[in-house]
Design an enzyme around this catalytic site. Structure first.
Site, PDB file in Angstrom:
ATOM      1  N   MET A   1       2.508 -84.737 -96.754  1.00 33.80           N
ATOM      2  CA  MET A   1       3.015 -83.863 -95.701  1.00 33.80           C
ATOM      3  C   MET A   1       4.118 -82.982 -96.282  1.00 33.80           C
ATOM      4  O   MET A   1       5.110 -83.486 -96.794  1.00 33.80           O
ATOM      5  CB  MET A   1       3.558 -84.715 -94.549  1.00 33.80           C
TER       6      MET A   1
ATOM      7  N   ARG B   1       6.948 -79.688-105.658  1.00 32.55           N
ATOM      8  CA  ARG B   1       5.506 -79.912-105.820  1.00 32.55           C
ATOM      9  C   ARG B   1       5.199 -81.007-106.833  1.00 32.55           C
ATOM     10  O   ARG B   1       4.230 -81.732-106.684  1.00 32.55           O
ATOM     11  CB  ARG B   1       4.810 -78.619-106.266  1.00 32.55           C
TER      12      ARG B   1
ATOM     13  N   GLU C   1      -3.374 -85.915 -96.855  1.00 33.56           N
ATOM     14  CA  GLU C   1      -2.597 -85.209 -97.880  1.00 33.56           C
ATOM     15  C   GLU C   1      -1.104 -85.488 -97.685  1.00 33.56           C
ATOM     16  O   GLU C   1      -0.669 -85.874 -96.592  1.00 33.56           O
ATOM     17  CB  GLU C   1      -2.892 -83.701 -97.770  1.00 33.56           C
TER      18      GLU C   1
ATOM     19  N   LYS D   1       2.659 -69.977-101.365  1.00 30.66           N
ATOM     20  CA  LYS D   1       3.378 -70.615-102.474  1.00 30.66           C
ATOM     21  C   LYS D   1       4.169 -69.608-103.305  1.00 30.66           C
ATOM     22  O   LYS D   1       5.292 -69.884-103.740  1.00 30.66           O
ATOM     23  CB  LYS D   1       2.400 -71.399-103.350  1.00 30.66           C
TER      24      LYS D   1
ATOM     25  N   GLU E   1     -12.461 -76.548-101.747  1.00 30.15           N
ATOM     26  CA  GLU E   1     -11.412 -75.557-101.467  1.00 30.15           C
ATOM     27  C   GLU E   1     -11.295 -75.308 -99.970  1.00 30.15           C
ATOM     28  O   GLU E   1     -12.286 -75.051 -99.287  1.00 30.15           O
ATOM     29  CB  GLU E   1     -11.747 -74.240-102.177  1.00 30.15           C
ATOM     30  N   SER E   2     -10.077 -75.396 -99.459  1.00 31.49           N
ATOM     31  CA  SER E   2      -9.845 -75.091 -98.041  1.00 31.49           C
ATOM     32  C   SER E   2      -9.457 -73.619 -97.889  1.00 31.49           C
ATOM     33  O   SER E   2      -9.155 -72.933 -98.868  1.00 31.49           O
ATOM     34  CB  SER E   2      -8.727 -75.974 -97.475  1.00 31.49           C
ATOM     35  N   GLN E   3      -9.436 -73.166 -96.637  1.00 29.94           N
ATOM     36  CA  GLN E   3      -9.064 -71.779 -96.379  1.00 29.94           C
ATOM     37  C   GLN E   3      -7.645 -71.501 -96.866  1.00 29.94           C
ATOM     38  O   GLN E   3      -7.344 -70.429 -97.386  1.00 29.94           O
ATOM     39  CB  GLN E   3      -9.195 -71.482 -94.877  1.00 29.94           C
TER      40      GLN E   3
ATOM     41  N   THR F   1      -0.531 -76.647 -97.443  1.00 30.47           N
ATOM     42  CA  THR F   1      -1.363 -77.093 -96.326  1.00 30.47           C
ATOM     43  C   THR F   1      -0.851 -78.379 -95.699  1.00 30.47           C
ATOM     44  O   THR F   1      -0.600 -78.439 -94.498  1.00 30.47           O
ATOM     45  CB  THR F   1      -2.820 -77.283 -96.794  1.00 30.47           C
TER      46      THR F   1
ATOM     47  N   HIS G   1      -7.530 -86.092-100.678  1.00 31.15           N
ATOM     48  CA  HIS G   1      -6.740 -84.901-100.995  1.00 31.15           C
ATOM     49  C   HIS G   1      -6.066 -85.037-102.356  1.00 31.15           C
ATOM     50  O   HIS G   1      -5.932 -86.138-102.893  1.00 31.15           O
ATOM     51  CB  HIS G   1      -5.693 -84.699 -99.902  1.00 31.15           C
TER      52      HIS G   1
ATOM     53  N   ARG H   1     -11.896 -85.190-104.222  1.00 31.54           N
ATOM     54  CA  ARG H   1     -10.974 -84.280-103.527  1.00 31.54           C
ATOM     55  C   ARG H   1     -11.814 -83.262-102.761  1.00 31.54           C
ATOM     56  O   ARG H   1     -12.820 -82.763-103.262  1.00 31.54           O
ATOM     57  CB  ARG H   1     -10.069 -83.569-104.531  1.00 31.54           C
ATOM     58  N   HIS H   2     -11.389 -82.978-101.546  1.00 33.53           N
ATOM     59  CA  HIS H   2     -12.125 -82.023-100.707  1.00 33.53           C
ATOM     60  C   HIS H   2     -12.348 -80.695-101.433  1.00 33.53           C
ATOM     61  O   HIS H   2     -11.601 -80.321-102.340  1.00 33.53           O
ATOM     62  CB  HIS H   2     -11.373 -81.767 -99.395  1.00 33.53           C
TER      63      HIS H   2
END
Length: 201
Positions: free
Chosen positions: A87, A112, A85, A96, A11-13, A21, A155, A8-9
């Site tokens: 959608m 979720r 990921e 969230k 941490e994103s912004q 996201t 993801h 899994r990537h």
């Protein structure tokens, strides 16, 4: 024996900002960049035959940084939106916690964590699995049946769908499954593509 590592990537912004996201193309955070490099450190000693990733930059960057760390930048890499990921539709970009205040904790949890309930304008986990799994069967699995070692950078939800298939999890079991960012998950497969063992590195 074939091996596939799911990553899994980092941490994103928007992970950092606690926002939905989905398909919005956001970069890695500083922590995410470090998580990707750390993942590479854990993958030292592996020689990959090829890699697969989504078309989103956070997965692409994680893959690039991990492969740079282990010095395998000349690898064949295939990008496909089938590995994107889930959608999240109308929820994309929303915080969230604020979304929970607006719709209620229980409704957001259903969106979720349920298997087949879609958020407004978005995909359920079932929908996500219905694009991830045919791609895995048609494009990735044939390489594993040849005994190759594969890296998949994707993801949380696309990988949950794949783990559900690999481990033959029930709908109830997959709802409790959480895959951490930047933590390589190794599966060793027999000649027929069945899982013999799996563990985080």
């Amino acid at each position: 024996m074939a091996r596939v590592v799911l990553l899994r990537h980092g941490e994103s912004q928007w992970n950092l900002e606690n926002r939905f996201t989905g398909w919005v193309d956001v970069p890695l955070s500083e922590r995410g960049i470090q998580e990707a490099r750390n993942a590479g450190e854990k993958l030292r000693g592996f020689t990959f035959d090829r890699a697969f990733t989504s078309v989103l930059m956070r997965a692409n960057e994680t893959l690039r940084l991990a492969l740079e760390t282990i010095g395998q930048t000349a690898l064949p890499i295939q990008k496909d939106k089938a590995l994107n990921e889930r959608m999240y539709g109308d929820l994309q970009g929303l915080n969230k916690a604020e979304t929970a205040k607006k719709y209620g904790d229980e409704q957001v949890k259903i969106w979720r964590r349920s298997y087949d309930v879609r958020p407004p304008g978005g995909e359920s986990l079932k929908d996500t699995a219905e694009r991830v799994l045919p791609y895995y069967e048609k494009t990735i699995k044939p390489h594993l049946l040849k005994g190759e070692t594969i890296l998949i950078a994707a993801h949380g939800n696309s990988l949950r769908a794949l783990v559900m298939e690999l481990e033959q999890l029930s709908r109830e079991q997959v709802l409790e499954l959480n895959i951490p960012t930047g933590a390589p998950l190794l599966y060793e497969l027999d000649g027929g593509g069945k899982v013999r063992s799996h563990r985080y590195l």
